[in-house]
Design an enzyme around this catalytic site. Structure first.
Site, PDB file in Angstrom:
ATOM      1  CB  SER A   1     -29.353  -5.542   3.055  1.00 27.84           C
ATOM      2  OG  SER A   1     -28.819  -4.649   3.105  1.00 27.84           O
TER       3      SER A   1
ATOM      4  CD  GLU B   1     -34.632  -2.662   4.919  1.00 30.22           C
ATOM      5  OE1 GLU B   1     -34.203  -2.075   6.221  1.00 30.22           O
ATOM      6  OE2 GLU B   1     -34.102  -2.893   4.016  1.00 30.22           O
TER       7      GLU B   1
ATOM      8  CG  HIS C   1     -30.368  -3.659   7.843  1.00 35.41           C
ATOM      9  ND1 HIS C   1     -31.307  -3.423   6.904  1.00 35.41           N
ATOM     10  CD2 HIS C   1     -29.285  -3.902   7.412  1.00 35.41           C
ATOM     11  CE1 HIS C   1     -30.991  -3.834   5.970  1.00 35.41           C
ATOM     12  NE2 HIS C   1     -29.394  -3.967   6.167  1.00 35.41           N
TER      13      HIS C   1
END
Length: 305
Positions: A111, A210, A280
């Site tokens: 992330s 992503e 995620h």
């Protein structure tokens, strides 16, 4: 590229927080979860809620100092990002890349940690690992697939064709086969890197993307930035992971994510594979960023060399 030594039972691992603060009630469960993996956790000041700076885990100077110190300490065998959130790119100018390069160690997270992955790969020549993190996944009742793949990343057995969890499948958006170093991560962080000294370099690499919680027009905008910056033309292939809660703002007049991918990525003529269970999402793969991989979009496989 330097592949760091894998971790081992009893390894001392620094827990650092380069982004958002760890909630007070999550630190001890995270430490226990790291111990359950056979590792000895060493939490650094940025992990403690009392040191938070607004929405950040600590001041920029403290968060950077924790990373610099963890890599410099010879008693530390690896460095785990305890959580993501926001703020890692704020500390990029404060990191001692010469020190980090001189002390290569296992480093992981995902992330917001994408900013650090990219910097460490490009400034230090270090392979790093896109994995779940102790305060957000380790201590939950996580599925066995995710934990098995995490252990493979931690302990040095993340090689060969990456498996898929039961019932999962990838989709070929553009066929072909390509080999290159794996790079990328969270799209928002990669788009934010453009025009900075830490801009993502995709030349001859396999680019993984992503994201979470972005409206589809925002995904369109960030992919357009990458397209306009030549990142798809330069790369060898593209792997698309999970797009969690990335929904249209106006469902009655929108482009689907696949339409956006086809409009913006496919014209570069590279192999493109969608639906890799990573990001995620659970179950999730762990990925060795900076390592040599082969993308076979026709067969739907990603193989680590």
């Amino acid at each position: 590229m330097i592949t760091p030594k894998p971790l081992f039972p009893g390894a001392r691992v620094a827990l650092v927080c380069a982004s958002s603060a760890v909630p007070e009630d999550r630190l001890e469960p995270a430490l226990d979860a790291v111990r359950a993996l056979g590792l000895e956790p060493v939490p650094y000041p940025s992990c403690y809620f009392a040191n938070r700076h607004g929405y950040l885990a600590a001041s920029d100077e403290q968060r950077a100092a924790d990373l610099n110190a963890a890599f410099a300490d010879p008693s530390i065998d690896g460095v785990l990002s305890i959580r993501g959130g926001y703020g890692a790119h704020r500390i990029l100018p404060l990191l001692d890349y010469d020190r980090i390069a001189a002390n290569p160690k296992y480093f992981s997270g995902y992330s917001d940690v994408t900013a650090l992955h990219t910097a460490f790969q490009q400034r230090c020549g270090l392979v790093t690992y896109h994995t779940p993190m102790p305060s957000t996944e380790y201590y939950e009742p996580v599925d066995s697939f995710t934990m098995d793949e995490l252990r493979r990343a931690l302990f040095g057995t993340l090689t060969g064709a990456l498996p898929l969890p039961e019932g999962a499948h990838c989709e070929t958006l553009s066929g072909g086969c390509a080999t290159g170093r794996l790079c990328g991560g969270n799209l928002s962080l990669l788009a934010a890197s453009l025009g900075t000294p830490w801009e993502i370099d995709t030349t001859d690499k396999i680019l993984f993307l992503e994201d979470i919680g972005e409206k589809t027009y925002r995904i369109d905008g960030m992919l357009t930035q990458l397209r306009n910056a030549g990142k798809f033309d330069a790369c060898a292939g593209v792997v698309l992971g999970a797009w969690t809660d990335c929904v249209p703002e106006y469902p009655e007049k929108t482009l689907t994510l696949e339409e956006i991918f086809r409009d913006l990525i496919l014209p570069a003529g590279k192999p493109v594979l969608a639906g890799l269970p990573c990001g995620h999402v659970l179950p999730t793969l762990s990925l060795p960023l900076g390592e040599l991989v082969t993308l076979d979009a026709d067969k739907g496989t990603l193989t680590v060399h």
